[in-house]
Design a protein around this motif. Structure first.
Motif, PDB file in Angstrom:
ATOM      1  N   LEU A  98       0.793  -1.236   0.000  1.00  0.00           N
ATOM      2  CA  LEU A  98       0.000   0.000   0.000  1.00  0.00           C
ATOM      3  C   LEU A  98       0.826   1.287   0.000  1.00  0.00           C
ATOM      4  O   LEU A  98       0.422   2.255  -0.647  1.00  0.00           O
ATOM      5  CB  LEU A  98      -0.989   0.014   1.168  1.00  0.00           C
ATOM      6  N   PRO A  99       1.963   1.364   0.695  1.00  0.00           N
ATOM      7  CA  PRO A  99       2.715   2.624   0.647  1.00  0.00           C
ATOM      8  C   PRO A  99       3.160   3.020  -0.777  1.00  0.00           C
ATOM      9  O   PRO A  99       3.380   4.194  -1.038  1.00  0.00           O
ATOM     10  CB  PRO A  99       3.926   2.361   1.547  1.00  0.00           C
ATOM     11  N   SER A 100       3.239   2.075  -1.682  1.00  0.00           N
ATOM     12  CA  SER A 100       3.633   2.417  -3.057  1.00  0.00           C
ATOM     13  C   SER A 100       2.450   2.355  -4.021  1.00  0.00           C
ATOM     14  O   SER A 100       2.628   2.514  -5.228  1.00  0.00           O
ATOM     15  CB  SER A 100       4.749   1.480  -3.537  1.00  0.00           C
ATOM     16  N   PHE A 101       1.232   2.167  -3.508  1.00  0.00           N
ATOM     17  CA  PHE A 101       0.032   2.085  -4.341  1.00  0.00           C
ATOM     18  C   PHE A 101      -0.442   3.489  -4.688  1.00  0.00           C
ATOM     19  O   PHE A 101      -0.838   4.252  -3.815  1.00  0.00           O
ATOM     20  CB  PHE A 101      -1.057   1.289  -3.615  1.00  0.00           C
ATOM     21  N   SER A 102      -0.399   3.842  -5.957  1.00  0.00           N
ATOM     22  CA  SER A 102      -0.706   5.216  -6.376  1.00  0.00           C
ATOM     23  C   SER A 102      -2.189   5.564  -6.244  1.00  0.00           C
ATOM     24  O   SER A 102      -2.542   6.731  -6.190  1.00  0.00           O
ATOM     25  CB  SER A 102      -0.239   5.447  -7.816  1.00  0.00           C
ATOM     26  N   GLY A 103      -3.071   4.594  -6.171  1.00  0.00           N
ATOM     27  CA  GLY A 103      -4.493   4.876  -6.078  1.00  0.00           C
ATOM     28  C   GLY A 103      -5.037   4.870  -4.666  1.00  0.00           C
ATOM     29  O   GLY A 103      -6.254   4.840  -4.477  1.00  0.00           O
ATOM     30  N   SER A 105      -6.418   5.801  -0.977  1.00  0.00           N
ATOM     31  CA  SER A 105      -7.320   6.866  -0.531  1.00  0.00           C
ATOM     32  C   SER A 105      -6.698   7.757   0.531  1.00  0.00           C
ATOM     33  O   SER A 105      -7.173   8.859   0.768  1.00  0.00           O
ATOM     34  CB  SER A 105      -8.606   6.245   0.010  1.00  0.00           C
ATOM     35  N   VAL A 106      -5.662   7.271   1.213  1.00  0.00           N
ATOM     36  CA  VAL A 106      -4.917   8.054   2.201  1.00  0.00           C
ATOM     37  C   VAL A 106      -3.428   7.830   1.948  1.00  0.00           C
ATOM     38  O   VAL A 106      -3.047   6.968   1.162  1.00  0.00           O
ATOM     39  CB  VAL A 106      -5.270   7.665   3.667  1.00  0.00           C
ATOM     40  N   GLN A 107      -2.601   8.589   2.631  1.00  0.00           N
ATOM     41  CA  GLN A 107      -1.148   8.445   2.464  1.00  0.00           C
ATOM     42  C   GLN A 107      -0.638   7.358   3.404  1.00  0.00           C
ATOM     43  O   GLN A 107      -0.324   7.633   4.561  1.00  0.00           O
ATOM     44  CB  GLN A 107      -0.443   9.769   2.749  1.00  0.00           C
ATOM     45  N   TRP A 108      -0.577   6.122   2.904  1.00  0.00           N
ATOM     46  CA  TRP A 108      -0.021   5.033   3.705  1.00  0.00           C
ATOM     47  C   TRP A 108       1.484   5.180   3.718  1.00  0.00           C
ATOM     48  O   TRP A 108       2.124   5.143   2.681  1.00  0.00           O
ATOM     49  CB  TRP A 108      -0.424   3.670   3.135  1.00  0.00           C
ATOM     50  N   ARG A 109       2.064   5.380   4.889  1.00  0.00           N
ATOM     51  CA  ARG A 109       3.514   5.574   5.014  1.00  0.00           C
ATOM     52  C   ARG A 109       4.240   4.255   5.178  1.00  0.00           C
ATOM     53  O   ARG A 109       5.308   4.055   4.626  1.00  0.00           O
ATOM     54  CB  ARG A 109       3.836   6.501   6.189  1.00  0.00           C
ATOM     55  N   THR A 110       3.684   3.362   5.988  1.00  0.00           N
ATOM     56  CA  THR A 110       4.265   2.034   6.187  1.00  0.00           C
ATOM     57  C   THR A 110       3.134   1.027   6.278  1.00  0.00           C
ATOM     58  O   THR A 110       2.000   1.372   6.644  1.00  0.00           O
ATOM     59  CB  THR A 110       5.115   1.934   7.476  1.00  0.00           C
ATOM     60  N   ALA A 111       3.435  -0.215   5.947  1.00  0.00           N
ATOM     61  CA  ALA A 111       2.489  -1.321   6.102  1.00  0.00           C
ATOM     62  C   ALA A 111       3.322  -2.561   6.380  1.00  0.00           C
ATOM     63  O   ALA A 111       4.119  -2.974   5.540  1.00  0.00           O
ATOM     64  CB  ALA A 111       1.638  -1.491   4.858  1.00  0.00           C
ATOM     65  N   GLN A 112       3.164  -3.111   7.555  1.00  0.00           N
ATOM     66  CA  GLN A 112       3.978  -4.245   7.968  1.00  0.00           C
ATOM     67  C   GLN A 112       3.074  -5.378   8.429  1.00  0.00           C
ATOM     68  O   GLN A 112       2.175  -5.177   9.249  1.00  0.00           O
ATOM     69  CB  GLN A 112       4.902  -3.826   9.109  1.00  0.00           C
ATOM     70  N   LEU A 113       3.322  -6.579   7.896  1.00  0.00           N
ATOM     71  CA  LEU A 113       2.577  -7.750   8.346  1.00  0.00           C
ATOM     72  C   LEU A 113       3.132  -8.161   9.706  1.00  0.00           C
ATOM     73  O   LEU A 113       4.333  -8.342   9.856  1.00  0.00           O
ATOM     74  CB  LEU A 113       2.724  -8.891   7.340  1.00  0.00           C
ATOM     75  N   THR A 138       0.585   2.532   8.861  1.00  0.00           N
ATOM     76  CA  THR A 138       0.764   3.901   9.329  1.00  0.00           C
ATOM     77  C   THR A 138       0.350   4.865   8.225  1.00  0.00           C
ATOM     78  O   THR A 138       0.716   4.687   7.071  1.00  0.00           O
ATOM     79  CB  THR A 138       2.242   4.151   9.695  1.00  0.00           C
ATOM     80  N   CYS A 139      -0.439   5.864   8.608  1.00  0.00           N
ATOM     81  CA  CYS A 139      -0.872   6.860   7.622  1.00  0.00           C
ATOM     82  C   CYS A 139      -0.981   8.240   8.284  1.00  0.00           C
ATOM     83  O   CYS A 139      -0.952   8.362   9.501  1.00  0.00           O
ATOM     84  CB  CYS A 139      -2.209   6.467   7.005  1.00  0.00           C
ATOM     85  N   ARG A 140      -1.101   9.232   7.429  1.00  0.00           N
ATOM     86  CA  ARG A 140      -1.308  10.592   7.912  1.00  0.00           C
ATOM     87  C   ARG A 140      -2.678  10.700   8.560  1.00  0.00           C
ATOM     88  O   ARG A 140      -3.661  10.189   8.052  1.00  0.00           O
ATOM     89  CB  ARG A 140      -1.249  11.586   6.763  1.00  0.00           C
ATOM     90  N   ALA A 141      -2.722  11.381   9.692  1.00  0.00           N
ATOM     91  CA  ALA A 141      -4.003  11.694  10.324  1.00  0.00           C
ATOM     92  C   ALA A 141      -4.664  12.789   9.496  1.00  0.00           C
ATOM     93  O   ALA A 141      -4.048  13.376   8.602  1.00  0.00           O
ATOM     94  CB  ALA A 141      -3.774  12.173  11.761  1.00  0.00           C
ATOM     95  N   THR A 142      -5.901  13.068   9.789  1.00  0.00           N
ATOM     96  CA  THR A 142      -6.602  14.145   9.090  1.00  0.00           C
ATOM     97  C   THR A 142      -6.020  15.476   9.570  1.00  0.00           C
ATOM     98  O   THR A 142      -5.962  15.732  10.767  1.00  0.00           O
ATOM     99  CB  THR A 142      -8.101  14.099   9.414  1.00  0.00           C
TER     100      THR A 142
END
Length: 143
Positions: A98-103, A105-113, A138-142
């Motif tokens: 998700l952090p590299s997914f251009s589509g 809906s939010v700015q996913w900074r990290t995604a760890q299983l 991890t993503c940006r808060a509003t």
């Protein structure tokens, strides 16, 4: 003395509010993988929707003023254990990317299983195989 009217409750997100991670992950995983992904509750027609998945937020932490880390469990139901494991593996890969997914809906900074897919029989639906995995995203808060 007359009471002052209450201000109308705003429907949009307020600054500093956590992102609705269940909904954002639901949308982004469905978009990235093509899977049927929903947020709680489990639909009553679950048996007709398999294979399908549910994203459930289990908690998380505020990292700083603009970053939140969300702990989630993804449950995947399918017609067979093999299909449930395969679908869960595909969704785990999609979540990790998700952090590299251009589509997104939010700015996913990290995604760890944090837990790889494992068999997790569902007591509410014992005849439908379920596999689960866990992750931290991890993503940006509003702001």
């Amino acid at each position: 003395m007359e009471a002052e009217p209450k201000p109308e409750r705003r429907r949009e997100m307020t600054a500093g509010a956590p992102v609705d991670a269940e909904d954002a992950l639901r949308r982004d995983l469905a978009s990235a993988s093509g899977a049927d992904v929903f947020a709680p509750p489990v639909p009553s027609d679950l048996d007709a929707r398999v294979p399908c998945a549910m994203v459930e937020r289990d908690g998380g932490v505020r990292i700083n003023e603009v970053m939140d880390s969300h702990n989630v469990t993804v449950s995947v139901w399918a017609a067979s254990w093999a299909e449930a494991m395969r679908e869960a593996g595909d969704l785990a890969g999609a979540l990790a990317r998700l952090p590299s997914f251009s589509g997104a809906s939010v700015q996913w900074r990290t995604a760890q299983l944090t837990a790889l897919p494992f068999n997790a029989p569902d007591p509410a639906h014992p005849d439908i195989p379920r596999v689960q995995f866990a992750a931290t995203a991890t993503c940006r808060a509003t702001i």
